[in-house]
Scaffold this motif. Structure first.
Motif, PDB file in Angstrom:
ATOM      1  N   LEU A  64      -6.346  20.629 -13.771  1.00  0.00           N
ATOM      2  CA  LEU A  64      -5.114  20.089 -13.191  1.00  0.00           C
ATOM      3  C   LEU A  64      -4.411  19.248 -14.255  1.00  0.00           C
ATOM      4  CD1 LEU A  64      -3.861  20.192 -10.289  1.00  0.00           C
ATOM      5  CD2 LEU A  64      -4.823  17.903  -9.968  1.00  0.00           C
ATOM      6  N   LEU A  65      -3.338  19.773 -14.818  1.00  0.00           N
ATOM      7  CA  LEU A  65      -2.730  19.182 -16.005  1.00  0.00           C
ATOM      8  C   LEU A  65      -2.032  17.849 -15.746  1.00  0.00           C
ATOM      9  CD1 LEU A  65      -1.239  22.369 -17.731  1.00  0.00           C
ATOM     10  CD2 LEU A  65      -3.329  21.119 -18.320  1.00  0.00           C
ATOM     11  N   ASP A  66      -1.484  17.652 -14.548  1.00  0.00           N
ATOM     12  CA  ASP A  66      -0.715  16.433 -14.296  1.00  0.00           C
ATOM     13  C   ASP A  66      -1.543  15.330 -13.654  1.00  0.00           C
ATOM     14  OD1 ASP A  66      -0.995  17.768 -11.922  1.00  0.00           O
ATOM     15  OD2 ASP A  66       1.018  17.287 -11.181  1.00  0.00           O
ATOM     16  N   ALA A  67      -2.870  15.504 -13.612  1.00  0.00           N
ATOM     17  CA  ALA A  67      -3.718  14.516 -12.943  1.00  0.00           C
ATOM     18  C   ALA A  67      -3.899  13.260 -13.799  1.00  0.00           C
ATOM     19  CB  ALA A  67      -5.076  15.124 -12.630  1.00  0.00           C
ATOM     20  N   ASP A  68      -3.914  12.101 -13.135  1.00  0.00           N
ATOM     21  CA  ASP A  68      -4.261  10.843 -13.794  1.00  0.00           C
ATOM     22  C   ASP A  68      -5.777  10.697 -13.867  1.00  0.00           C
ATOM     23  OD1 ASP A  68      -1.561   9.555 -14.071  1.00  0.00           O
ATOM     24  OD2 ASP A  68      -1.577   9.845 -11.906  1.00  0.00           O
ATOM     25  N   MET A  69      -6.469  11.253 -12.853  1.00  0.00           N
ATOM     26  CA  MET A  69      -7.929  11.220 -12.817  1.00  0.00           C
ATOM     27  C   MET A  69      -8.435  12.554 -12.289  1.00  0.00           C
ATOM     28  SD  MET A  69      -8.977   7.451 -11.383  1.00  0.00           S
ATOM     29  CE  MET A  69      -7.876   7.511  -9.982  1.00  0.00           C
TER      30      MET A  69
ATOM     31  N   LYS B 121       0.818  -1.208   0.000  1.00  0.00           N
ATOM     32  CA  LYS B 121       0.000   0.000   0.000  1.00  0.00           C
ATOM     33  C   LYS B 121       0.851   1.257   0.000  1.00  0.00           C
ATOM     34  CE  LYS B 121      -4.338  -1.646   1.984  1.00  0.00           C
ATOM     35  NZ  LYS B 121      -5.308  -1.506   3.081  1.00  0.00           N
ATOM     36  N   ASN B 122       2.043   1.179   0.633  1.00  0.00           N
ATOM     37  CA  ASN B 122       2.900   2.349   0.710  1.00  0.00           C
ATOM     38  C   ASN B 122       3.807   2.490  -0.503  1.00  0.00           C
ATOM     39  OD1 ASN B 122       1.996   3.369   3.184  1.00  0.00           O
ATOM     40  ND2 ASN B 122       3.213   1.877   4.298  1.00  0.00           N
ATOM     41  N   ALA B 123       3.780   1.498  -1.401  1.00  0.00           N
ATOM     42  CA  ALA B 123       4.644   1.557  -2.571  1.00  0.00           C
ATOM     43  C   ALA B 123       4.123   2.544  -3.607  1.00  0.00           C
ATOM     44  CB  ALA B 123       4.769   0.169  -3.199  1.00  0.00           C
ATOM     45  N   LEU B 124       2.855   2.893  -3.505  1.00  0.00           N
ATOM     46  CA  LEU B 124       2.252   3.846  -4.430  1.00  0.00           C
ATOM     47  C   LEU B 124       1.949   5.146  -3.682  1.00  0.00           C
ATOM     48  CD1 LEU B 124       1.017   4.411  -7.252  1.00  0.00           C
ATOM     49  CD2 LEU B 124      -1.162   3.603  -6.330  1.00  0.00           C
ATOM     50  N   LYS B 125       2.540   6.217  -4.129  1.00  0.00           N
ATOM     51  CA  LYS B 125       2.266   7.525  -3.527  1.00  0.00           C
ATOM     52  C   LYS B 125       1.025   8.110  -4.197  1.00  0.00           C
ATOM     53  CE  LYS B 125       4.394  12.037  -2.677  1.00  0.00           C
ATOM     54  NZ  LYS B 125       5.608  12.862  -2.877  1.00  0.00           N
ATOM     55  N   ILE B 126       0.054   8.496  -3.387  1.00  0.00           N
ATOM     56  CA  ILE B 126      -1.200   9.024  -3.913  1.00  0.00           C
ATOM     57  C   ILE B 126      -1.283  10.511  -3.592  1.00  0.00           C
ATOM     58  CG2 ILE B 126      -3.706   8.813  -3.910  1.00  0.00           C
ATOM     59  CD1 ILE B 126      -3.289   5.958  -2.809  1.00  0.00           C
ATOM     60  N   SER B 127      -1.349  11.312  -4.619  1.00  0.00           N
ATOM     61  CA  SER B 127      -1.438  12.769  -4.462  1.00  0.00           C
ATOM     62  C   SER B 127      -2.877  13.207  -4.721  1.00  0.00           C
ATOM     63  CB  SER B 127      -0.487  13.464  -5.444  1.00  0.00           C
ATOM     64  OG  SER B 127      -0.611  14.860  -5.368  1.00  0.00           O
ATOM     65  N   ILE B 128      -3.545  13.671  -3.673  1.00  0.00           N
ATOM     66  CA  ILE B 128      -4.928  14.141  -3.771  1.00  0.00           C
ATOM     67  C   ILE B 128      -4.915  15.671  -3.832  1.00  0.00           C
ATOM     68  CG2 ILE B 128      -7.190  14.169  -2.681  1.00  0.00           C
ATOM     69  CD1 ILE B 128      -6.391  11.419  -3.576  1.00  0.00           C
ATOM     70  N   ASN B 129      -5.509  16.224  -4.889  1.00  0.00           N
ATOM     71  CA  ASN B 129      -5.427  17.665  -5.125  1.00  0.00           C
ATOM     72  C   ASN B 129      -6.806  18.278  -5.330  1.00  0.00           C
ATOM     73  OD1 ASN B 129      -2.259  18.039  -5.968  1.00  0.00           O
ATOM     74  ND2 ASN B 129      -3.083  16.084  -6.661  1.00  0.00           N
ATOM     75  N   SER B 130      -7.008  19.455  -4.768  1.00  0.00           N
ATOM     76  CA  SER B 130      -8.200  20.249  -5.092  1.00  0.00           C
ATOM     77  C   SER B 130      -7.789  21.368  -6.035  1.00  0.00           C
ATOM     78  CB  SER B 130      -8.831  20.834  -3.820  1.00  0.00           C
ATOM     79  OG  SER B 130      -7.995  21.844  -3.266  1.00  0.00           O
ATOM     80  N   PHE B 131      -8.731  21.825  -6.870  1.00  0.00           N
ATOM     81  CA  PHE B 131      -8.430  22.908  -7.804  1.00  0.00           C
ATOM     82  C   PHE B 131      -9.737  23.537  -8.268  1.00  0.00           C
ATOM     83  CE2 PHE B 131      -9.304  19.359 -10.548  1.00  0.00           C
ATOM     84  CZ  PHE B 131      -9.890  19.908 -11.675  1.00  0.00           C
TER      85      PHE B 131
END
Length: 282
Positions: A173-178, A156-166
């Motif tokens: 948000l240009l660099d978002a995967d979703m 679970k810690n091997a993937l860094k998850i970046s949660i962003n508001s905009f």
């Protein structure tokens, strides 16, 4: 302080290994002269934010390669733990990789002669290595997986998850995967007492979170992310960027991003939360 010394054959994937370690939170340095390893470790250990270091040392260091053993002894004296990773690959595979990249071997204009010279030069350090990874039949994803398994990284810690508001009015948000559009939620902007209070304010949060549609959306988002995360890990993904957008990025998206991030942390995921437009109020 933990130091991983990455060495091995040219063309065996040392740079890719370093990239994988950087994704796992290591402070990385490529082509570091071995004589500088103790000094680099001393500087890193003096900080309060570097606890894991990975360095690549190889034949590009020329005569400095002889300094490796004395540097490792100094690390022992400094009571700094280290492990040596040796990356190897079959001769045919390394020659093919060099031809594909059209790069000269660092030891000789002839790739074959350079390979044979390097085998002799590195034979001793290979015997002393803690881990030997043969990348002959490895993809980049396979190499990352092997390193993770060796280091016993929790999945679970091997993937860094970046949660962003905009805010959509400030650009997507240009660099978002979703990207999720939360403009369907009731908007605190239309309430005079909440208009200037951003989504970190408790009153704004209570307003956004009191609706059933908000609760349903968050539950469904968590279910989907919890399903996707292990599948992204299988593909070797190291960071997942998720965006939640409202009109201005000031109220609703901030509340939702904080709540999603908090719940993912409870599930044991490696999460960072940021708010791109929270400090912009018009």
């Amino acid at each position: 302080m933990e130091i991983l010394v990455i060495t091995g054959m040219s063309g065996a994937g040392k740079s890719q290994a370093l990239n994988a370690l950087e994704d796992l939170g290591y402070f990385c340095m490529d082509n570091l002269p071995p004589a500088l390893i103790p000094k680099f470790a001393e500087i890193a250990s003096a900080t309060d934010y570097i606890s894991k270091v990975a360095v690549v040392v190889d034949v590009r260091s020329g005569r400095f390669f002889d300094d490796l053993y004395s540097s490792l002894e100094k690390l022992k004296e400094m009571e700094i733990n280290y492990k040596i990773f040796f990356l190897d690959a079959d001769e045919e595979k390394i020659i093919r990789r060099y031809k594909e990249k059209r790069r000269p071997h660092p030891l000789n204009e002839s790739i074959v002669k350079g390979y044979n010279l390097e085998v002799d030069l590195l034979s001793d350090i290979k015997k002393k290595s803690d881990y030997i990874i043969n990348t002959t039949n490895y993809s980049i994803k396979d190499l990352k997986k092997s390193i993770r398994e060796i280091l016993e990284v929790k999945e679970k810690n091997a993937l860094k998850i970046s949660i962003n508001s905009f805010g959509f009015k400030n650009g997507i948000l240009l660099d978002a995967d979703m990207v999720f559009d939360v403009r369907f939620l009731p908007n605190p902007y239309y309430l005079d007492d909440l208009r200037k209070l951003d989504g970190t304010n408790e009153e704004t949060k209570e307003y956004v979170m009191k609706w059933d549609v908000t609760k349903d959306f968050i539950d469904k988002s968590i279910d989907m992310l919890d399903f996707l995360i292990p599948n992204y890990l299988k593909e070797g993904k190291s960071i997942l960027v998720v965006g939640y957008g409202c009109t201005g990025g000031f109220h609703r998206s901030v509340v939702i991003a904080n709540e999603i991030g908090k719940r993912l942390k409870v599930l044991g995921h490696n999460v960072v939360i940021s708010h791109r437009d929270k400090d912009i109020y018009e």
